[in-house]
Write a protein that holds these residues in place. Structure first.
Motif, PDB file in Angstrom:
ATOM      1  N   SER A   1     -30.505  92.110  43.668  1.00 17.82           N
ATOM      2  CA  SER A   1     -31.869  92.134  43.515  1.00 17.82           C
ATOM      3  C   SER A   1     -32.524  92.763  42.418  1.00 17.82           C
ATOM      4  N   ALA A   2     -31.830  93.729  41.660  1.00 16.09           N
ATOM      5  CA  ALA A   2     -32.438  94.663  40.796  1.00 16.09           C
ATOM      6  C   ALA A   2     -33.146  93.760  39.346  1.00 16.09           C
ATOM      7  N   GLU A   3     -34.250  93.921  39.147  1.00 21.30           N
ATOM      8  CA  GLU A   3     -34.690  93.403  38.225  1.00 21.30           C
ATOM      9  C   GLU A   3     -33.814  93.839  36.861  1.00 21.30           C
ATOM     10  N   SER A   4     -33.801  95.016  36.801  1.00 18.77           N
ATOM     11  CA  SER A   4     -33.104  95.600  35.318  1.00 18.77           C
ATOM     12  C   SER A   4     -31.714  95.783  35.579  1.00 18.77           C
ATOM     13  N   ILE A   5     -30.843  94.981  36.361  1.00 21.50           N
ATOM     14  CA  ILE A   5     -29.483  95.121  36.407  1.00 21.50           C
ATOM     15  C   ILE A   5     -28.908  94.947  35.116  1.00 21.50           C
ATOM     16  N   VAL A   6     -29.196  93.856  34.363  1.00 22.56           N
ATOM     17  CA  VAL A   6     -28.739  93.421  33.154  1.00 22.56           C
ATOM     18  C   VAL A   6     -28.679  94.697  32.114  1.00 22.56           C
ATOM     19  N   ASP A   7     -29.756  95.208  31.994  1.00 25.93           N
ATOM     20  CA  ASP A   7     -30.248  96.070  30.908  1.00 25.93           C
ATOM     21  C   ASP A   7     -29.335  97.269  31.379  1.00 25.93           C
ATOM     22  N   THR A   8     -29.247  97.650  32.600  1.00 32.76           N
ATOM     23  CA  THR A   8     -28.366  98.739  33.130  1.00 32.76           C
ATOM     24  C   THR A   8     -27.108  98.470  32.613  1.00 32.76           C
ATOM     25  N   TYR A   9     -26.394  97.569  33.094  1.00 28.65           N
ATOM     26  CA  TYR A   9     -25.119  97.257  32.306  1.00 28.65           C
ATOM     27  C   TYR A   9     -24.912  97.253  30.976  1.00 28.65           C
ATOM     28  N   VAL A  10     -25.967  96.831  30.119  1.00 32.28           N
ATOM     29  CA  VAL A  10     -25.710  96.666  28.855  1.00 32.28           C
ATOM     30  C   VAL A  10     -25.625  98.286  28.406  1.00 32.28           C
ATOM     31  N   TYR A  11     -26.408  99.185  28.895  1.00 27.53           N
ATOM     32  CA  TYR A  11     -26.561 100.581  28.494  1.00 27.53           C
ATOM     33  C   TYR A  11     -25.236 101.110  28.949  1.00 27.53           C
ATOM     34  N   TYR A  12     -24.452 100.746  29.926  1.00 29.77           N
ATOM     35  CA  TYR A  12     -23.370 101.279  30.358  1.00 29.77           C
ATOM     36  C   TYR A  12     -22.265 101.037  29.206  1.00 29.77           C
TER      37      TYR A  12
ATOM     38  N   SER B   1     -15.495  98.509  34.207  1.00 27.87           N
ATOM     39  CA  SER B   1     -15.453  98.209  35.371  1.00 27.87           C
ATOM     40  C   SER B   1     -15.512  96.673  35.832  1.00 27.87           C
ATOM     41  N   PRO B   2     -15.512  95.913  36.928  1.00 35.41           N
ATOM     42  CA  PRO B   2     -15.504  94.651  37.124  1.00 35.41           C
ATOM     43  C   PRO B   2     -16.911  93.968  36.446  1.00 35.41           C
ATOM     44  N   ARG B   3     -17.843  94.825  36.702  1.00 34.31           N
ATOM     45  CA  ARG B   3     -19.229  94.119  36.170  1.00 34.31           C
ATOM     46  C   ARG B   3     -19.489  94.184  34.688  1.00 34.31           C
ATOM     47  N   GLU B   4     -18.803  95.269  34.229  1.00 38.09           N
ATOM     48  CA  GLU B   4     -19.021  95.484  32.784  1.00 38.09           C
ATOM     49  C   GLU B   4     -18.177  94.482  32.118  1.00 38.09           C
TER      50      GLU B   4
ATOM     51  N   ARG C   1     -22.707 102.902  26.083  1.00 42.62           N
ATOM     52  CA  ARG C   1     -22.446 104.365  26.166  1.00 42.62           C
ATOM     53  C   ARG C   1     -20.818 104.485  26.099  1.00 42.62           C
ATOM     54  N   LYS C   2     -20.256 103.446  26.467  1.00 39.76           N
ATOM     55  CA  LYS C   2     -18.728 103.421  26.706  1.00 39.76           C
ATOM     56  C   LYS C   2     -18.001 102.931  25.429  1.00 39.76           C
ATOM     57  N   LEU C   3     -18.806 101.993  24.719  1.00 35.67           N
ATOM     58  CA  LEU C   3     -18.040 101.256  23.539  1.00 35.67           C
ATOM     59  C   LEU C   3     -18.933 101.643  22.202  1.00 35.67           C
ATOM     60  N   GLY C   4     -20.003 102.103  22.300  1.00 37.01           N
ATOM     61  CA  GLY C   4     -20.839 102.023  21.064  1.00 37.01           C
ATOM     62  C   GLY C   4     -22.052 101.220  21.254  1.00 37.01           C
TER      63      GLY C   4
END
Length: 227
Positions: free
Chosen positions: A193-204, A161-164, A207-210
């Protein structure tokens, strides 16, 4: 003056110059060219910014208070800072140019300089920085900047995705640097404004790449890993 040519994306530039009037003028010019500009008034502040933030290109005066421009640049290179560097100096003899290039500068411009030439040289350095980043290694895999996906060793492509993509690109451009959550949030997710946005996309991405694609450095932030 030549017409401004906006740069694609937000290109980060560090300007290290102790002449306040010149620094203000150059900062205005670079901002007009489309750069995000940070300004340091001495070599020590320049070193701190260069080590704590990520830049695509730096414009550094040769003679600086607190820490000489050459010493500042040598310390940055020893810490694997890969930004392209244009050095400004009133010392125009061959010996000084060689010293600057040996210290890690990519280009050298003698004062007084033509503003159009300065801007053109800076654009050229920016293009060189980006051109080298068309395929970035992530272990045995590659991040394809043009296609905006990951190419696995067997040739399989994993779409992002663009953000990933932006998060993975920010980490992959500086593989030796640990990047903090606040820095990554400001660089990639400035509109969230989400404080956890970086952690969320690291998780994505994991999950997608290992799980090994991004390395957590406890207490500091994240660093590109391997696939």
């Amino acid at each position: 003056m030549t017409e401004n040519v906006p740069l694609s994306g937000a290109t980060r530039l560090l300007l290290v110059e102790d002449d306040h009037e010149l620094a203000a003028m150059l900062a205005t010019l670079f901002t007009g060219e489309g750069y995000e500009v940070d300004l340091a008034g001495d070599g020590q502040q320049g070193l701190h910014l260069g080590l704590s933030r990520s830049y695509d290109v730096m414009v550094v005066d040769r003679r600086l208070p607190a820490l000489d421009g050459l010493e500042m640049l040598q310390r940055l290179r020893r810490r694997a800072v890969t930004a392209r560097v244009l050095m400004l100096t009133a010392l125009g003899d061959r010996y000084e140019r060689v010293r600057g290039l040996d210290a890690g500068a990519d280009d050298y411009l003698v004062k007084p300089f033509d503003v159009d030439e300065l801007l053109a040289r800076t654009r050229a350095l920016t293009r060189r920085f980006l051109d080298q980043a068309q395929q970035l290694p992530i272990g045995a895999a590659l991040l394809d900047v043009e296609a905006r996906d990951v190419v696995l060793p067997g040739g399989q492509r994993i779409p992002l995705s663009p953000r990933e993509f932006e998060l993975l690109l920010t980490l992959a451009l500086r593989p030796r640097n640990v990047q903090t959550r606040p820095h990554l949030r400001a660089r990639v997710f400035a509109d969230s404004s989400a404080e956890s946005i970086v952690d969320t996309y690291v998780y994505y991405l994991r999950r997608k790449l290992g799980r090994t694609v991004i390395r957590t450095v406890r207490g500091l932030g994240y660093q590109i890993g391997t696939l």
